[in-house]
Motif scaffolding. Structure first.
Motif, mmCIF file in Angstrom:
data_model
loop_
_atom_site.group_PDB
_atom_site.id
_atom_site.type_symbol
_atom_site.label_atom_id
_atom_site.label_comp_id
_atom_site.label_asym_id
_atom_site.label_seq_id
_atom_site.Cartn_x
_atom_site.Cartn_y
_atom_site.Cartn_z
ATOM 1 N N LEU A 1 51.874 34.741 -2.186
ATOM 2 C CA LEU A 1 50.791 35.726 -2.108
ATOM 3 C C LEU A 1 50.673 36.436 -0.758
ATOM 4 O O LEU A 1 50.294 37.608 -0.700
ATOM 5 N N LEU A 2 50.994 35.757 0.343
ATOM 6 C CA LEU A 2 50.803 36.369 1.654
ATOM 7 C C LEU A 2 51.560 37.689 1.819
ATOM 8 O O LEU A 2 51.013 38.650 2.381
ATOM 9 N N PRO A 3 52.818 37.807 1.355
ATOM 10 C CA PRO A 3 53.529 39.086 1.519
ATOM 11 C C PRO A 3 52.914 40.252 0.735
ATOM 12 O O PRO A 3 53.282 41.402 0.977
ATOM 13 N N GLN A 4 51.986 39.982 -0.167
ATOM 14 C CA GLN A 4 51.355 41.067 -0.914
ATOM 15 C C GLN A 4 50.298 41.804 -0.082
ATOM 16 O O GLN A 4 49.865 42.892 -0.451
ATOM 17 N N LYS A 5 49.876 41.194 1.020
ATOM 18 C CA LYS A 5 48.961 41.836 1.975
ATOM 19 C C LYS A 5 47.719 42.411 1.286
ATOM 20 O O LYS A 5 47.267 43.510 1.597
ATOM 21 N N MET A 6 47.179 41.677 0.358
ATOM 22 C CA MET A 6 45.981 42.137 -0.352
ATOM 23 C C MET A 6 44.742 41.943 0.517
ATOM 24 O O MET A 6 44.787 41.205 1.505
ATOM 25 N N PRO A 7 43.636 42.640 0.212
ATOM 26 C CA PRO A 7 42.400 42.409 0.960
ATOM 27 C C PRO A 7 42.031 40.930 0.963
ATOM 28 O O PRO A 7 42.287 40.216 -0.017
ATOM 29 N N LYS A 8 41.442 40.475 2.071
ATOM 30 C CA LYS A 8 41.188 39.037 2.211
ATOM 31 C C LYS A 8 40.303 38.495 1.094
ATOM 32 O O LYS A 8 40.481 37.353 0.647
ATOM 33 N N GLU A 9 39.348 39.295 0.617
ATOM 34 C CA GLU A 9 38.486 38.844 -0.471
ATOM 35 C C GLU A 9 39.278 38.625 -1.758
ATOM 36 O O GLU A 9 39.027 37.675 -2.503
ATOM 37 N N VAL A 10 40.240 39.510 -2.010
ATOM 38 C CA VAL A 10 41.072 39.385 -3.212
ATOM 39 C C VAL A 10 42.016 38.193 -3.077
ATOM 40 O O VAL A 10 42.229 37.442 -4.041
ATOM 41 N N PHE A 11 42.577 37.998 -1.896
ATOM 42 C CA PHE A 11 43.438 36.849 -1.640
ATOM 43 C C PHE A 11 42.676 35.549 -1.890
ATOM 44 O O PHE A 11 43.149 34.657 -2.614
ATOM 45 N N SER A 12 41.484 35.432 -1.301
ATOM 46 C CA SER A 12 40.676 34.221 -1.462
ATOM 47 C C SER A 12 40.287 34.022 -2.916
ATOM 48 O O SER A 12 40.399 32.911 -3.462
ATOM 49 N N GLY A 13 39.823 35.095 -3.566
ATOM 50 C CA GLY A 13 39.402 34.992 -4.949
ATOM 51 C C GLY A 13 40.533 34.581 -5.876
ATOM 52 O O GLY A 13 40.342 33.788 -6.807
ATOM 53 N N THR A 14 41.726 35.097 -5.621
ATOM 54 C CA THR A 14 42.880 34.770 -6.457
ATOM 55 C C THR A 14 43.243 33.294 -6.337
ATOM 56 O O THR A 14 43.490 32.617 -7.342
ATOM 57 N N LEU A 15 43.260 32.771 -5.120
ATOM 58 C CA LEU A 15 43.543 31.354 -4.927
ATOM 59 C C LEU A 15 42.471 30.487 -5.581
ATOM 60 O O LEU A 15 42.768 29.470 -6.228
ATOM 61 N N VAL A 16 41.217 30.886 -5.403
ATOM 62 C CA VAL A 16 40.102 30.112 -5.952
ATOM 63 C C VAL A 16 40.198 30.029 -7.472
ATOM 64 O O VAL A 16 40.078 28.943 -8.066
ATOM 65 N N ILE A 17 40.408 31.168 -8.124
ATOM 66 C CA ILE A 17 40.479 31.195 -9.587
ATOM 67 C C ILE A 17 41.659 30.368 -10.079
ATOM 68 O O ILE A 17 41.546 29.574 -11.027
ATOM 69 N N PHE A 18 42.816 30.536 -9.450
ATOM 70 C CA PHE A 18 44.009 29.820 -9.888
ATOM 71 C C PHE A 18 43.813 28.309 -9.792
ATOM 72 O O PHE A 18 44.057 27.569 -10.767
#
Length: 254
Positions: free
Chosen positions: A160-177
């Motif tokens: 996920l880190l290389p996708q450089k998504m907004p930090k909120e989206v990064f956190s939310g994606t990890l949380v949901i998964f």
């Protein structure tokens, strides 16, 4: 249902739960690598894991609600089949797989990823897009290592880190998964008989601290500048990679 009353247990359990809650608030699964060894000092490893798991579900519920509007649906749908496959493989092979070997492999993979990132630091690379093949690969590894060694964060960070998504989206994606993966793990863990009355009541005692720590982690992530957030994430991955490699080497060679 009598909870554990030994003060020595809570001397290690309380900081472990607080660190885990901070990670669940939005810093991903890498803080679990710090929290779980502390929890292991509180008593038998399986007991610590059994007490921590219901607490993780409390943390997941808070985090999912807090980040429910900011997550990548495409990434989660891409990663979920692999995560399910990895969890099943972990359950089926848990008694045969070397925990030290898994940690060494994860540590080396993470260090290679960080070395590549450092080598390319001067280049302006475009963000990577979600990819089914890569997503399935890394989520399978994450589901497997999460079940075997309680370390599922590094493989997803690599993806996920290389996708450089907004930090909120990064956190939310990890949380949901990880919330979905933890729900999947309930049945196989129950089959192992780890959810005793004493363990569950001890989880209940620690649940308020878990909620407080999770909200604190969410509060920090939301106020942290995006550049700082990603520096922290890469830094955490580096620390975890070093520890994984060291633990793996000492376990394999010891």
């Amino acid at each position: 249902m009598n909870p554990i009353t030994d003060p020595a247990f809570y001397a290690f359990a309380i900081p472990a739960v607080f660190i885990m809650g901070m990670g669940k608030g939005g810093f991903g699964g890498n803080l679990a690598m710090i929290a779980m060894p502390i929890m292991a000092l509180s008593g038998p490893t399986m007991q610590g894991a059994a007490i921590m798991f219901p607490i993780l579900l409390v943390m997941d519920a808070i985090s999912v609600w807090s980040w429910r509007k900011t997550w990548s649906r495409e990434n989660v749908l891409t990663m979920l089949p692999g995560g399910l496959l990895g969890t099943i493989l972990g359950f089926l092979t848990a008694s045969y797989v070397s925990d030290a070997g898994i940690r060494l492999l994860l540590g080396v993979m993470s260090l290679v990823f960080l070395a590549q990132t450092f080598a390319l630091r001067g280049r302006s690379l475009p963000p990577r897009s979600p990819d089914l093949a890569r997503g399935t690969l890394w989520s399978s590894i994450s589901g497997f290592t999460s079940f075997i060694s309680h370390v599922g964060g590094p493989p997803l960070s690599i993806y996920l880190l290389p996708q450089k998504m907004p930090k909120e989206v990064f956190s939310g994606t990890l949380v949901i998964f990880f919330a979905l993966i933890n729900l999947i793990k309930i049945t196989p863990l129950a089959a192992l008989g780890v959810f005793t009355a004493s363990n569950l009541s001890t989880s209940l005692v620690l649940a308020p601290l878990a909620a407080l720590a999770t909200f604190f982690g969410i509060w920090i992530v939301r106020r942290m500048p995006t550049d700082t957030f990603y520096k922290v994430m890469y830094g955490l991955l580096f620390v975890v990679a070093i520890k994984l490699t060291w633990d793996g080497l000492t376990g394999v060679l010891g």
